[in-house]
Design an enzyme around this catalytic site. Structure first.
Site, mmCIF file in Angstrom:
data_model
loop_
_atom_site.group_PDB
_atom_site.id
_atom_site.type_symbol
_atom_site.label_atom_id
_atom_site.label_comp_id
_atom_site.label_asym_id
_atom_site.label_seq_id
_atom_site.Cartn_x
_atom_site.Cartn_y
_atom_site.Cartn_z
ATOM 1 N N SER A 1 0.858 -1.184 0.000
ATOM 2 C CA SER A 1 0.000 0.000 0.000
ATOM 3 C C SER A 1 0.889 1.227 0.000
ATOM 4 C CB SER A 1 -0.895 0.014 1.247
ATOM 5 O OG SER A 1 -1.539 1.262 1.424
ATOM 6 N N TYR B 1 -2.351 -0.745 10.251
ATOM 7 C CA TYR B 1 -2.341 -0.975 8.806
ATOM 8 C C TYR B 1 -0.974 -0.603 8.217
ATOM 9 C CZ TYR B 1 -4.309 -1.134 4.073
ATOM 10 O OH TYR B 1 -4.579 -1.440 2.753
#
Length: 252
Positions: A144, A157
């Site tokens: 990501s 995350y």
């Protein structure tokens, strides 16, 4: 560039929705045979139906990527169905609570790391063992932009996605001599269920779009094109890379 994967046998994890579904459909379109892995088998059937005349080249497998036994069983079944393996896209992931680091609950932190980081490692472990024993193969991991830059309020995350990039680089170096190529993609804001999760906690899509110089949110199919490229021979001299697919977000 016309990229084909005719006859290539590929796993896509998290293939029920979002980037996973878009990538599975794009790989099928390019001629690959695809094992679709996810916990949501009903949604996997929707992915297969969306493949149209290529749906016979796809099959669904229920798997919890955070559990070693589940991954091992899914991998065994995949080899039985496909007769081998040439590539994998380790995409399965979950969203994390939007909260400062000091207020993250331990159970939430553990859940995000279990799926988004440990799950990638468990899948890679089976794939790399197979590839090293059978002349090589290609892996793409979904990291990501949160693995490249800080995403405030997304500590768990971000930790997981930075970890995915670290795993990717180490495994790429270890596997190079055995013909194993491993890269990571780093998407920015993409129209997926995880984005919908952020909206529910008040993060506006316009604000996310504004993080990118292109000032927009990507369609999952745009990410799928990068996955296709990295799984193909067109990227034969690329390994150990963390490729931003973020509209310029991480370049700022």
């Amino acid at each position: 560039m016309l990229i084909g994967l005719n006859g290539k046998r590929i796993i896509v994890t998290g293939a029920a929705t979002g980037i996973g579904r878009a990538s599975a459909l794009r790989l099928l379109e390019a001629g690959a045979r695809v094992a679709l892995w996810d916990l949501n088998v009903a949604a996997l059937d929707q992915t297969i139906q969306a493949a149209g005349d290529r749906k016979s080249a796809a099959f669904a497998i229920e798997v919890d990527v955070s559990k070693a036994d589940s991954v091992r069983a899914a991998f065994t079944r995949t080899l039985e169905q496909l007769g081998g393996l040439d590539g994998a896209f380790n995409n399965a992931g979950i969203g994390a609570p939007t909260t400062p680091i000091e207020t993250i609950e331990e159970a939430d932190y553990d859940a995000v790391l279990a799926v988004n980081l440990k799950g990638v490692w468990l899948c890679m472990r089976e794939q790399i063992r197979h590839f090293k024993a059978h002349g090589g193969g290609v892996i793409v991991n979904n990291a990501s932009v949160a693995g490249l830059v800080a995403l405030p309020m997304q500590g768990a995350y971000g930790a997981a996605k930075h970890g995915v990039i670290g795993l990717t680089k180490v495994a790429a170096v270890e596997g190079a001599a055995s013909g194993v190529r491993i890269n990571a993609i780093c998407p920015g804001a993409v129209q997926t269920p995880i984005l919908a999760h952020l909206e529910k906690v008040g993060i506006d899509q316009r604000a996310l779009a504004a993080m990118s110089p292109q000032n927009r949110i990507a369609d999952p199919r745009e990410i799928a094109e990068t996955v296709l490229f990295l799984l193909s021979d067109a990227s034969s001299f690329i390994t150990g890379a963390a490729v931003p697919v973020d509209g310029g977000w991480s370049a700022q």
